[in-house]
Design an enzyme around this catalytic site. Structure first.
Site, PDB file in Angstrom:
ATOM      1  N   ASN A   1      14.172 -56.038 -18.057  1.00 13.53           N
ATOM      2  CA  ASN A   1      14.348 -56.138 -19.509  1.00 13.53           C
ATOM      3  C   ASN A   1      15.850 -56.232 -19.773  1.00 13.53           C
ATOM      4  O   ASN A   1      16.562 -55.247 -19.634  1.00 13.53           O
ATOM      5  CB  ASN A   1      13.743 -54.898 -20.187  1.00 13.53           C
ATOM      6  CG  ASN A   1      13.990 -54.878 -21.686  1.00 13.53           C
ATOM      7  OD1 ASN A   1      14.403 -55.883 -22.269  1.00 13.53           O
ATOM      8  ND2 ASN A   1      13.730 -53.734 -22.305  1.00 13.53           N
TER       9      ASN A   1
ATOM     10  N   LYS B   1      17.271 -56.751 -22.545  1.00 11.38           N
ATOM     11  CA  LYS B   1      17.617 -56.229 -23.878  1.00 11.38           C
ATOM     12  C   LYS B   1      18.579 -57.177 -24.612  1.00 11.38           C
ATOM     13  O   LYS B   1      18.499 -58.393 -24.441  1.00 11.38           O
ATOM     14  CB  LYS B   1      18.192 -54.818 -23.752  1.00 11.38           C
ATOM     15  CG  LYS B   1      17.325 -53.895 -22.909  1.00 11.38           C
ATOM     16  CD  LYS B   1      17.685 -52.443 -23.041  1.00 11.38           C
ATOM     17  CE  LYS B   1      16.929 -51.619 -22.028  1.00 11.38           C
ATOM     18  NZ  LYS B   1      16.976 -50.202 -22.282  1.00 11.38           N
TER      19      LYS B   1
ATOM     20  N   HIS C   1       8.160 -51.549 -27.071  1.00 12.95           N
ATOM     21  CA  HIS C   1       9.235 -50.847 -26.360  1.00 12.95           C
ATOM     22  C   HIS C   1       9.751 -49.712 -27.253  1.00 12.95           C
ATOM     23  O   HIS C   1       9.863 -49.864 -28.474  1.00 12.95           O
ATOM     24  CB  HIS C   1      10.368 -51.825 -26.020  1.00 12.95           C
ATOM     25  CG  HIS C   1      11.351 -51.256 -25.059  1.00 12.95           C
ATOM     26  ND1 HIS C   1      12.320 -50.356 -25.444  1.00 12.95           N
ATOM     27  CD2 HIS C   1      11.514 -51.428 -23.725  1.00 12.95           C
ATOM     28  CE1 HIS C   1      13.036 -50.000 -24.387  1.00 12.95           C
ATOM     29  NE2 HIS C   1      12.565 -50.633 -23.327  1.00 12.95           N
TER      30      HIS C   1
ATOM     31  N   GLU D   1      12.570 -48.638 -27.875  1.00 20.42           N
ATOM     32  CA  GLU D   1      13.735 -48.963 -28.714  1.00 20.42           C
ATOM     33  C   GLU D   1      13.304 -49.686 -29.992  1.00 20.42           C
ATOM     34  O   GLU D   1      13.998 -49.625 -31.000  1.00 20.42           O
ATOM     35  CB  GLU D   1      14.751 -49.785 -27.899  1.00 20.42           C
ATOM     36  CG  GLU D   1      15.445 -48.917 -26.856  1.00 20.42           C
ATOM     37  CD  GLU D   1      16.037 -49.669 -25.693  1.00 20.42           C
ATOM     38  OE1 GLU D   1      16.082 -50.901 -25.706  1.00 20.42           O
ATOM     39  OE2 GLU D   1      16.460 -48.987 -24.731  1.00 20.42           O
TER      40      GLU D   1
ATOM     41  N   GLU E   1       7.136 -45.322 -19.921  1.00 21.47           N
ATOM     42  CA  GLU E   1       8.578 -45.179 -20.030  1.00 21.47           C
ATOM     43  C   GLU E   1       8.918 -43.908 -20.804  1.00 21.47           C
ATOM     44  O   GLU E   1       8.952 -43.924 -22.055  1.00 21.47           O
ATOM     45  CB  GLU E   1       9.169 -46.382 -20.755  1.00 21.47           C
ATOM     46  CG  GLU E   1       8.939 -47.689 -20.019  1.00 21.47           C
ATOM     47  CD  GLU E   1      10.067 -48.674 -20.294  1.00 21.47           C
ATOM     48  OE1 GLU E   1      10.673 -49.132 -19.322  1.00 21.47           O
ATOM     49  OE2 GLU E   1      10.348 -48.953 -21.459  1.00 21.47           O
TER      50      GLU E   1
ATOM     51  N   GLY F   1      17.792 -45.659 -20.093  1.00 23.27           N
ATOM     52  CA  GLY F   1      19.222 -45.885 -20.289  1.00 23.27           C
ATOM     53  C   GLY F   1      20.071 -44.630 -20.181  1.00 23.27           C
ATOM     54  O   GLY F   1      21.236 -44.628 -20.570  1.00 23.27           O
TER      55      GLY F   1
ATOM     56  N   SER G   1      15.572 -45.685 -16.074  1.00 21.07           N
ATOM     57  CA  SER G   1      16.653 -45.445 -15.114  1.00 21.07           C
ATOM     58  C   SER G   1      16.259 -45.733 -13.661  1.00 21.07           C
ATOM     59  O   SER G   1      16.729 -45.063 -12.731  1.00 21.07           O
ATOM     60  CB  SER G   1      17.202 -44.020 -15.263  1.00 21.07           C
ATOM     61  OG  SER G   1      17.769 -43.852 -16.551  1.00 21.07           O
TER      62      SER G   1
HETATM   63  C1  PEP Z   1      13.919 -50.334 -20.317  1.00 19.49           C
HETATM   64  O1  PEP Z   1      14.671 -51.001 -21.005  1.00 19.49           O
HETATM   65  O2  PEP Z   1      12.702 -50.481 -20.474  1.00 19.49           O
HETATM   66  C2  PEP Z   1      14.469 -49.409 -19.343  1.00 19.49           C
HETATM   67  C3  PEP Z   1      13.640 -48.734 -18.600  1.00 19.49           C
HETATM   68  O3  PEP Z   1      15.844 -49.309 -19.265  1.00 19.49           O
HETATM   69  P1  PEP Z   1      16.690 -48.581 -18.095  1.00 19.49           P
HETATM   70  O4  PEP Z   1      16.130 -49.044 -16.776  1.00 19.49           O
HETATM   71  O5  PEP Z   1      18.088 -49.030 -18.319  1.00 19.49           O
HETATM   72  O6  PEP Z   1      16.507 -47.109 -18.258  1.00 19.49           O
END
Ligand code: PEP
Length: 260
Positions: free
Chosen positions: A9, A11, A95, A97, A180, A186, A222
């Site tokens: 992703n 983003k 997601h 976010e 997630e 992040g 992460s």
């Molecule tokens: C994500 O954007 O879904 C995500 C898991 O980000 P990160 O791997 O940076 O934590």
């Protein structure tokens, strides 16, 4: 046996030329076959250049969101047909976010209402995608406050049930869910692999029995080259949704190989 799936992703990162260059680099690193299913979700504007860069490769492209209507007076939105037409194979839905649930808050708290995704809009978007050529990747996960209040399973069961509301189970048989934990996204704070495995297994148990064996459940939060192998070796984890570590092809290839 379910085929593992690793999706990057990207983003709101990378201008078109840079996105295409990184896709080309990844294509060369992956080669003819990756051993698992691989996808990248660039920004809407970079979908076309990335699709072109990945021509002839086994890496699929995805969008980071869609709107649930087919067309009409919906300024600024894109339909499932439009992103499929642009060459997408995957679409992220819900997601955290977009739900205004951030692991690391980088906008004023007073603006969180702008990120208005709800369980209901996730359900509408999923209905719009099922029956098209797109594979939906629906994100679920608890915040730190919900985990600390021992509400993880309750929150996730509610998200999964709401997402499937009014949908024939079989229609989602080839779908993907990304577990997630919001606090892990992040933040560099990865969920312990045993716990991530437990929650992915719990998500499976919440699904209708007829699709429990086929739906793939990823872990995201992460994931990086150092922790991916441990996470992906867990029996309930069918791959990963990867943010930061997917931006660098030399890191992302190591994550992909960990699932292969
Ligand atoms: C994500 O954007 O879904 C995500 C898991 O980000 P990160 O791997 O940076 O934590």
């Amino acid at each position: 046996m379910r085929k593992k799936i690793v999706v990057g992703n990207w983003k709101m990162n990378l201008l078109q030329a840079d996105a295409a260059a990184r896709a080309t680099e990844l294509k060369e690193l992956v080669g003819e076959s990756s051993g698992c299913e691989v996808g990248i979700c660039p920004t809407f504007l970079s979908i076309s250049p990335v699709v072109s860069a990945l021509e002839g490769s086994c890496i699929g492209v995805g969008a980071q969101d869609i709107f649930w209507k087919e067309s009409g007076a919906f300024t600024g939105f894109l339909s499932a047909a439009m992103i499929a037409d642009a060459g997408c194979k995957y679409v992220l839905i819900g997601h955290s976010e977009r739900r205004g649930r951030f692991g690391k808050l980088e906008v004023p708290e007073s603006t969180l209402g702008f990120f208005a995704e709800t369980d209901e809009t996730v359900n509408l978007k999923l209905k719009a995608v099922l029956g098209t050529s797109l594979t939906p990747i629906v994100c679920v996960g608890e915040t730190l406050a919900e985990r600390e209040a021992s509400k993880t399973d309750e929150v996730i069961a509610a998200q999964v049930n709401a997402m499937l509301d009014g949908i024939e189970a079989e229609a989602f048989a080839e779908g993907v869910i990304a577990y997630e934990p919001v606090w892990a996204i992040g933040t560099g704070q990865v969920c312990d692999s045993t716990e991530a495995n437990r929650v992915c297994g719990f998500i499976r148990s919440v699904l209708p029995a007829s699709i429990q064996a086929s739906v793939r459940i990823q872990y995201g939060g992460s994931v990086n080259p150092a922790n991916a192998a441990e996470l992906f070796s867990q029996p309930e984890i069918d791959g990963g949704l990867v943010g930061g570590a997917s931006l660098k092809p030399s890191d992302f290839i190591q994550v992909i190989r960990s699932a292969s």
